[in-house]
Design an enzyme around this catalytic site. Sequence first.
Site, PDB file in Angstrom:
ATOM      1  N   GLU A 100     -10.327 -18.398 -67.546  1.00  0.00           N
ATOM      2  CA  GLU A 100     -10.007 -17.661 -69.059  1.00  0.00           C
ATOM      3  C   GLU A 100     -11.167 -18.184 -69.429  1.00  0.00           C
ATOM      4  O   GLU A 100     -11.870 -19.312 -69.058  1.00  0.00           O
ATOM      5  CB  GLU A 100      -9.174 -18.909 -69.277  1.00  0.00           C
ATOM      6  N   THR A 148      -9.257 -15.682 -74.916  1.00  0.00           N
ATOM      7  CA  THR A 148      -8.959 -16.017 -75.877  1.00  0.00           C
ATOM      8  C   THR A 148      -9.024 -15.067 -76.888  1.00  0.00           C
ATOM      9  O   THR A 148      -9.781 -13.640 -77.164  1.00  0.00           O
ATOM     10  CB  THR A 148      -9.559 -17.467 -76.275  1.00  0.00           C
ATOM     11  N   ALA A 169      -9.390 -18.040 -84.378  1.00  0.00           N
ATOM     12  CA  ALA A 169      -8.322 -18.094 -85.485  1.00  0.00           C
ATOM     13  C   ALA A 169      -9.059 -17.241 -86.481  1.00  0.00           C
ATOM     14  O   ALA A 169      -8.679 -17.125 -87.693  1.00  0.00           O
ATOM     15  CB  ALA A 169      -8.274 -19.724 -85.870  1.00  0.00           C
ATOM     16  N   GLY A 211      -1.621 -19.961 -82.239  1.00  0.00           N
ATOM     17  CA  GLY A 211      -2.688 -20.056 -82.985  1.00  0.00           C
ATOM     18  C   GLY A 211      -2.405 -21.540 -83.836  1.00  0.00           C
ATOM     19  O   GLY A 211      -1.994 -22.507 -84.648  1.00  0.00           O
ATOM     20  N   ASP A 212      -4.025 -21.842 -84.434  1.00  0.00           N
ATOM     21  CA  ASP A 212      -4.117 -22.427 -85.331  1.00  0.00           C
ATOM     22  C   ASP A 212      -5.242 -21.993 -86.321  1.00  0.00           C
ATOM     23  O   ASP A 212      -6.302 -21.865 -86.707  1.00  0.00           O
ATOM     24  CB  ASP A 212      -5.220 -23.702 -84.605  1.00  0.00           C
ATOM     25  N   ALA A 245       4.952 -18.762 -82.271  1.00  0.00           N
ATOM     26  CA  ALA A 245       4.464 -17.788 -81.194  1.00  0.00           C
ATOM     27  C   ALA A 245       6.129 -17.169 -80.645  1.00  0.00           C
ATOM     28  O   ALA A 245       5.974 -15.295 -80.304  1.00  0.00           O
ATOM     29  CB  ALA A 245       4.072 -18.343 -79.905  1.00  0.00           C
ATOM     30  N   HIS A 264       3.143 -30.833 -77.639  1.00  0.00           N
ATOM     31  CA  HIS A 264       2.304 -30.622 -79.042  1.00  0.00           C
ATOM     32  C   HIS A 264       2.137 -31.010 -79.664  1.00  0.00           C
ATOM     33  O   HIS A 264       3.009 -32.213 -80.671  1.00  0.00           O
ATOM     34  CB  HIS A 264       2.721 -28.855 -79.362  1.00  0.00           C
ATOM     35  N   LYS A 266      11.598 -20.363 -76.319  1.00  0.00           N
ATOM     36  CA  LYS A 266       9.623 -19.497 -76.342  1.00  0.00           C
ATOM     37  C   LYS A 266      10.442 -18.682 -75.347  1.00  0.00           C
ATOM     38  O   LYS A 266      10.421 -17.513 -75.062  1.00  0.00           O
ATOM     39  CB  LYS A 266       9.090 -19.983 -76.515  1.00  0.00           C
ATOM     40  N   GLN A 301      -1.414 -26.143 -71.542  1.00  0.00           N
ATOM     41  CA  GLN A 301      -2.502 -26.720 -72.400  1.00  0.00           C
ATOM     42  C   GLN A 301      -3.242 -27.319 -70.763  1.00  0.00           C
ATOM     43  O   GLN A 301      -2.607 -27.992 -69.871  1.00  0.00           O
ATOM     44  CB  GLN A 301      -2.541 -27.925 -73.305  1.00  0.00           C
TER      45      GLN A 301
HETATM   46  P1  FAD Z   1       4.381 -22.451 -80.716  1.00  0.00           P
HETATM   47  O1  FAD Z   1       5.388 -22.274 -79.757  1.00  0.00           O
HETATM   48  O2  FAD Z   1       4.586 -21.589 -82.235  1.00  0.00           O
HETATM   49  O3  FAD Z   1       4.523 -23.991 -81.208  1.00  0.00           O
HETATM   50  C1  FAD Z   1       3.800 -24.971 -82.585  1.00  0.00           C
HETATM   51  C2  FAD Z   1       4.726 -25.742 -82.501  1.00  0.00           C
HETATM   52  O4  FAD Z   1       5.574 -24.937 -83.250  1.00  0.00           O
HETATM   53  C3  FAD Z   1       4.792 -26.626 -81.811  1.00  0.00           C
HETATM   54  O5  FAD Z   1       5.098 -28.172 -81.645  1.00  0.00           O
HETATM   55  C4  FAD Z   1       6.340 -26.015 -81.089  1.00  0.00           C
HETATM   56  O6  FAD Z   1       6.933 -27.615 -81.037  1.00  0.00           O
HETATM   57  C5  FAD Z   1       7.111 -26.065 -82.350  1.00  0.00           C
HETATM   58  N1  FAD Z   1       8.255 -24.483 -82.846  1.00  0.00           N
HETATM   59  C6  FAD Z   1       8.449 -23.476 -82.141  1.00  0.00           C
HETATM   60  N2  FAD Z   1       8.993 -23.136 -82.706  1.00  0.00           N
HETATM   61  C7  FAD Z   1       9.932 -24.135 -83.512  1.00  0.00           C
HETATM   62  C8  FAD Z   1      10.694 -23.259 -84.065  1.00  0.00           C
HETATM   63  N3  FAD Z   1      11.770 -22.229 -84.159  1.00  0.00           N
HETATM   64  N4  FAD Z   1      10.832 -24.411 -84.953  1.00  0.00           N
HETATM   65  C9  FAD Z   1      11.070 -25.266 -85.449  1.00  0.00           C
HETATM   66  N5  FAD Z   1       9.679 -25.831 -84.721  1.00  0.00           N
HETATM   67  C10 FAD Z   1       9.286 -24.888 -83.780  1.00  0.00           C
HETATM   68  N6  FAD Z   1      -5.512 -20.392 -79.713  1.00  0.00           N
HETATM   69  C11 FAD Z   1      -5.865 -20.160 -80.164  1.00  0.00           C
HETATM   70  O7  FAD Z   1      -6.240 -19.569 -81.673  1.00  0.00           O
HETATM   71  N7  FAD Z   1      -6.524 -19.057 -79.592  1.00  0.00           N
HETATM   72  C12 FAD Z   1      -6.560 -18.557 -78.109  1.00  0.00           C
HETATM   73  O8  FAD Z   1      -6.640 -17.494 -77.437  1.00  0.00           O
HETATM   74  C13 FAD Z   1      -5.826 -20.029 -77.084  1.00  0.00           C
HETATM   75  N8  FAD Z   1      -5.531 -20.175 -76.686  1.00  0.00           N
HETATM   76  C14 FAD Z   1      -4.563 -20.555 -75.980  1.00  0.00           C
HETATM   77  C15 FAD Z   1      -3.944 -20.812 -74.309  1.00  0.00           C
HETATM   78  C16 FAD Z   1      -3.570 -21.686 -73.965  1.00  0.00           C
HETATM   79  C17 FAD Z   1      -3.253 -21.285 -72.192  1.00  0.00           C
HETATM   80  C18 FAD Z   1      -2.670 -23.290 -74.955  1.00  0.00           C
HETATM   81  C19 FAD Z   1      -2.194 -23.268 -73.689  1.00  0.00           C
HETATM   82  C20 FAD Z   1      -2.878 -23.052 -75.948  1.00  0.00           C
HETATM   83  C21 FAD Z   1      -3.751 -21.992 -76.740  1.00  0.00           C
HETATM   84  N9  FAD Z   1      -3.926 -22.093 -78.535  1.00  0.00           N
HETATM   85  C22 FAD Z   1      -4.672 -21.147 -78.395  1.00  0.00           C
HETATM   86  C23 FAD Z   1      -4.025 -23.325 -78.829  1.00  0.00           C
HETATM   87  C24 FAD Z   1      -2.495 -23.072 -79.168  1.00  0.00           C
HETATM   88  O9  FAD Z   1      -2.819 -21.528 -80.173  1.00  0.00           O
HETATM   89  C25 FAD Z   1      -2.375 -24.047 -80.337  1.00  0.00           C
HETATM   90  O10 FAD Z   1      -1.769 -24.886 -79.472  1.00  0.00           O
HETATM   91  C26 FAD Z   1      -1.131 -24.194 -81.614  1.00  0.00           C
HETATM   92  O11 FAD Z   1      -1.274 -25.188 -82.019  1.00  0.00           O
HETATM   93  C27 FAD Z   1      -0.097 -23.350 -80.794  1.00  0.00           C
HETATM   94  O12 FAD Z   1       0.146 -22.651 -79.703  1.00  0.00           O
HETATM   95  P2  FAD Z   1       1.921 -22.704 -79.262  1.00  0.00           P
HETATM   96  O13 FAD Z   1       1.720 -20.850 -79.109  1.00  0.00           O
HETATM   97  O14 FAD Z   1       2.385 -23.416 -78.862  1.00  0.00           O
HETATM   98  O15 FAD Z   1       3.320 -22.065 -80.707  1.00  0.00           O
END
Ligand code: FAD
Length: 288
Positions: A17, A48, A51, A108-109, A125, A149, A165, A175
């Site tokens: 990555e 990546t 944000a 994403g954050d 996501a 998370h 998902k 992570q």
């Molecule tokens: P989600 O799947 O949306 O989850 C986020 C939170 O919401 C979790 O706590 C989950 O349990 C909760 N949740 C999900 N669905 C629901 C639902 N239906 N109801 C209630 N709660 C729910 N960030 C960047 O900005 N750019 C990048 O390129 C990037 N690359 C990454 C690559 C990897 C391999 C990893 C592991 C992380 C990366 N991140 C990146 C960080 C990631 O965007 C953050 O960790 C973000 O806060 C969560 O992303 P997620 O896709 O897990 O989100």
Amino acid sequence: MTRIVDLLASGRTFSFEFFPPKTDGAQLSLGRTIAELEPLDPSFVSVTYGAGGSTRQRTHEVVSWVRRETAITPMAHLTCAGHRRPEVAQILEAYREAGIDNILALGGDQPADEADRRPSDYRYAAELVEDVRAAGPFSIGVAAHPEGHPRSPSRAEDRRQLAAKLARADFAITQFFFERDHYVRLVDEVAALGVTKPILPGIMPVTNKGQVVRMAELSGTAFPGWLAERLDAVEEPEDVRRVGVAVATELCRELLDAGAPGLHFYTLNRSSATREIYANLGLPVAAA
Ligand code: FAD
């Protein structure tokens, strides 16, 4: 067309990555890193997505460059944060035109600075996974969080959302983490919810303790006491690197022994730690 889901179906994958460079100098250095890693014959590389927006176009540029100029399969990260649905549709269309077949769909954050935040049509996501699926024959990855998370109320809830998902996606990448058991427990708990799609462990070799401790804090990753002790026992940066590489090599061995479908390395745009781990693991390297 090279879809990561098909690569995973035919054997273990080893992937790297990168983040999009912010300056022309950093771009040159990334080009060098990718050239140094190409002899390792990676299954794919991923880039990546920022944000804040300023580096977003660069993600497209880097994955398109990898697609055009190297023999490596690229994957673009894409986030919900700060995106309206029509924008996502345009981005995906541009990826299809550039021959990009793989998307990592992420929450994403939001940027820390409120002035940089933009409205989003997406909350999670999983909603982005649906839109990427509808946009074409992309192979779709998602993020997994072995230690939960940071925003999840509990590990059980985190696993339920991940299973839902991942059921709609093709594979997950985790992570980073430092102990095998976090990964094995994640895989077992998601399987107990009926989802057995490949989950690639994300590996972060520690080459700079302060930097990785900060990243661990932000991502909810425990930085174990035994690792801090081993790193604190040495002083020179080169010795820190040596310990970090040895620890990461050991973790990789344990994960492969535990049946991981591959390894995904967080390179921080540098090649040497990953190359050393490859050599330690006895993985094949093409002659330069
Ligand atoms: P989600 O799947 O949306 O989850 C986020 C939170 O919401 C979790 O706590 C989950 O349990 C909760 N949740 C999900 N669905 C629901 C639902 N239906 N109801 C209630 N709660 C729910 N960030 C960047 O900005 N750019 C990048 O390129 C990037 N690359 C990454 C690559 C990897 C391999 C990893 C592991 C992380 C990366 N991140 C990146 C960080 C990631 O965007 C953050 O960790 C973000 O806060 C969560 O992303 P997620 O896709 O897990 O989100």
